[in-house]
Structure formats: C-alpha cells, structure tokens
Scaffold this motif. Sequence first.
Motif, mmCIF file in Angstrom:
data_model
loop_
_atom_site.group_PDB
_atom_site.id
_atom_site.type_symbol
_atom_site.label_atom_id
_atom_site.label_comp_id
_atom_site.label_asym_id
_atom_site.label_seq_id
_atom_site.Cartn_x
_atom_site.Cartn_y
_atom_site.Cartn_z
ATOM 1 N N SER A 1 0.827 -1.118 -0.025
ATOM 2 C CA SER A 1 0.077 0.206 0.070
ATOM 3 C C SER A 1 0.731 1.384 -0.007
ATOM 4 N N SER A 2 0.377 2.315 0.395
ATOM 5 C CA SER A 2 1.048 3.796 0.458
ATOM 6 C C SER A 2 0.254 4.511 1.632
ATOM 7 N N ASP A 3 1.241 5.543 2.201
ATOM 8 C CA ASP A 3 0.741 6.230 3.156
ATOM 9 C C ASP A 3 0.700 7.455 2.435
ATOM 10 N N PRO A 4 -0.204 7.852 1.603
ATOM 11 C CA PRO A 4 -0.141 9.347 0.812
ATOM 12 C C PRO A 4 -0.696 10.396 1.655
ATOM 13 N N TYR A 5 0.044 11.759 1.316
ATOM 14 C CA TYR A 5 -0.365 12.979 1.443
ATOM 15 C C TYR A 5 -0.209 13.937 0.443
ATOM 16 N N VAL A 6 -0.817 14.920 0.252
ATOM 17 C CA VAL A 6 -0.533 16.019 -0.920
ATOM 18 C C VAL A 6 -0.150 17.371 -0.357
ATOM 19 N N ILE A 7 0.889 17.886 -1.218
ATOM 20 C CA ILE A 7 1.316 19.126 -1.051
ATOM 21 C C ILE A 7 0.932 20.015 -1.994
ATOM 22 N N LEU A 8 0.298 21.148 -1.839
ATOM 23 C CA LEU A 8 0.033 22.174 -3.031
ATOM 24 C C LEU A 8 1.077 23.260 -2.840
ATOM 25 N N ARG A 9 1.472 23.772 -4.181
ATOM 26 C CA ARG A 9 2.388 25.003 -4.207
ATOM 27 C C ARG A 9 2.132 25.972 -4.936
ATOM 28 N N LEU A 10 2.124 27.245 -4.434
ATOM 29 C CA LEU A 10 1.739 28.220 -5.381
ATOM 30 C C LEU A 10 2.824 29.349 -5.173
ATOM 31 N N LEU B 1 -7.603 23.253 1.981
ATOM 32 C CA LEU B 1 -6.276 24.191 1.926
ATOM 33 C C LEU B 1 -6.481 25.303 1.267
ATOM 34 N N THR B 2 -6.139 26.654 1.933
ATOM 35 C CA THR B 2 -6.443 27.900 1.208
ATOM 36 C C THR B 2 -4.852 28.698 0.851
ATOM 37 N N LEU B 3 -5.262 28.895 -0.335
ATOM 38 C CA LEU B 3 -4.036 29.676 -0.964
ATOM 39 C C LEU B 3 -4.612 31.106 -1.477
ATOM 40 N N SER B 4 -3.563 32.081 -1.245
ATOM 41 C CA SER B 4 -3.513 33.493 -1.298
ATOM 42 C C SER B 4 -3.267 33.689 -3.158
ATOM 43 N N ILE B 5 -4.229 34.296 -3.857
ATOM 44 C CA ILE B 5 -3.921 34.595 -5.315
ATOM 45 C C ILE B 5 -3.272 35.828 -5.483
ATOM 46 N N SER B 6 -2.283 36.168 -6.180
ATOM 47 C CA SER B 6 -2.159 37.484 -6.536
ATOM 48 C C SER B 6 -1.752 37.494 -7.975
ATOM 49 N N ASP B 7 -1.277 36.337 -8.499
ATOM 50 C CA ASP B 7 -1.021 36.255 -10.060
ATOM 51 C C ASP B 7 -1.856 35.053 -10.673
ATOM 52 N N PRO B 8 -2.695 35.501 -11.449
ATOM 53 C CA PRO B 8 -3.751 34.473 -12.079
ATOM 54 C C PRO B 8 -2.809 33.642 -13.162
ATOM 55 N N ASP B 9 -1.712 33.913 -13.417
ATOM 56 C CA ASP B 9 -1.026 33.152 -14.434
ATOM 57 C C ASP B 9 -0.331 32.102 -14.081
ATOM 58 N N LEU B 10 0.055 32.281 -12.658
ATOM 59 C CA LEU B 10 0.878 31.124 -12.066
ATOM 60 C C LEU B 10 -0.008 29.757 -11.882
ATOM 61 N N PRO B 11 0.543 28.640 -12.122
ATOM 62 C CA PRO B 11 -0.395 27.518 -11.940
ATOM 63 C C PRO B 11 0.110 26.723 -10.566
ATOM 64 N N VAL B 12 -1.039 26.228 -10.082
ATOM 65 C CA VAL B 12 -0.795 25.467 -8.766
ATOM 66 C C VAL B 12 -0.302 24.212 -8.981
ATOM 67 N N LYS B 13 0.816 23.800 -8.320
ATOM 68 C CA LYS B 13 1.515 22.629 -8.505
ATOM 69 C C LYS B 13 0.732 21.580 -7.550
ATOM 70 N N LYS C 1 8.067 9.822 -3.598
ATOM 71 C CA LYS C 1 7.132 10.515 -4.788
ATOM 72 C C LYS C 1 5.987 9.482 -5.403
ATOM 73 N N MET C 2 4.946 10.162 -5.486
ATOM 74 C CA MET C 2 3.696 9.233 -5.917
ATOM 75 C C MET C 2 2.998 9.992 -7.216
ATOM 76 N N GLY C 3 3.849 10.927 -7.649
ATOM 77 C CA GLY C 3 3.262 11.733 -8.999
ATOM 78 C C GLY C 3 3.073 13.213 -8.577
ATOM 79 N N ASP C 4 2.940 13.731 -9.692
ATOM 80 C CA ASP C 4 2.579 15.161 -9.467
ATOM 81 C C ASP C 4 1.544 15.737 -10.580
ATOM 82 N N ALA C 5 1.200 16.849 -10.568
ATOM 83 C CA ALA C 5 -0.140 17.352 -11.294
ATOM 84 C C ALA C 5 -0.029 18.912 -11.195
ATOM 85 N N MET C 6 -0.575 19.650 -12.124
ATOM 86 C CA MET C 6 -0.863 21.224 -11.877
ATOM 87 C C MET C 6 -2.200 21.545 -12.430
#
Length: 168
Positions: free
Chosen positions: A25-34, A56-68, A82-87
């Motif tokens: 199995s795995s013991d997963p968790y998620v990280i959001l980066r902006l 999870l709440t992100l402050s948005i100042s540049d709408p052109d930056l993707p969330v990783k 690592k168990m993968g990434d997306a944006m």
Amino acid sequence: MENALGLLRVHVERGINLAIRDVSSSDPYVILRLAKQKLKTRVIKKNVNPEWKEDLTLSISDPDLPVKLLVYDKDLLSFDDKMGDAMFEIRPIVEAVKLIRGMGDADLIPSGTIIGKIDPTRNNCLSEESHIVWEDQKIIQHMFLRLRNVESGEIKLRLQWIDIPRHP
C-alpha cells in the motif's frame, strides 16, 4: 496578501488508484505549491484510495501562475517517496469571477449555472471535463487531475473562490 486578488480554497477530496510505494500500500499525503506558498494535507495510512476531505487555502495574486500538486508516500526511516504530480491553472476561475462581477446582480443567476468548462488536453492534467459552476452564491470548480510521472493515480479537487473584503 496586499495585492491578492482573492483566496482559493482547494478542497482535497480524495485520491483514486494511487501508486503502491510500500510493500502492499502507501501512506499518501498531498502538497499544494503556489509561488512561495506550500500547504500540506494529513497523511492517510495504508490506503491507495485515500479520502482527505481537507481544505487548503491559497492567496492568489497572479492568475497566470499554475498551482502545483505533489503526492508523496510518508516513510519513517527514509525520504518520502514521490507518488506523482500534477498542476492546474487558476486563470479560468479568475475569469469566471470577473464575469460574475460584471453581470451586476449575481442573486439573479440560478444556482447550478455552468459559467465555464475546461476540456482535458495534453497541456493540462485534467482526466475529464472540468466545470466552473455558480453554486449557492459561490464560484466552484470541480476537477479530477491525472497524476504525472507515476504509473497510476488521480486526485479529486473542488476549488472555491473567496473574495477578500476591501476596506476603503
């Protein structure tokens, strides 16, 4: 937070068919980066179909930056695997906010109205069509993200735009 356009509440719903990184199995968790922001969910033990149901709440100042989005398997005696990434792009939800604001009286818009849709392409991580919807006086976007750089896995998210009260 001074030049923030607003806040983006990311509801990390669940993972689907995530990769196995431990014996069975795995013991997963998620990280959001902006930009300089980095937020993390809790670890779900021994589960490749975890349900975080965490906001999870992100402050948005540049709408052109993707969330990783990064998924890891928690290990006690070594580095986390690592168990993968997306944006995902936040421009579409920011455009929907501008559209709703430009319409004047948002109370007249029926709940459930689809404001926009984003199709999956090679350039995004969507595994199916994503809708931006006016729901209960809120702008919501539902999405399934296919994880990259891994053999399998998807993450289900719900985004919600939150306006920052402006003081004169």
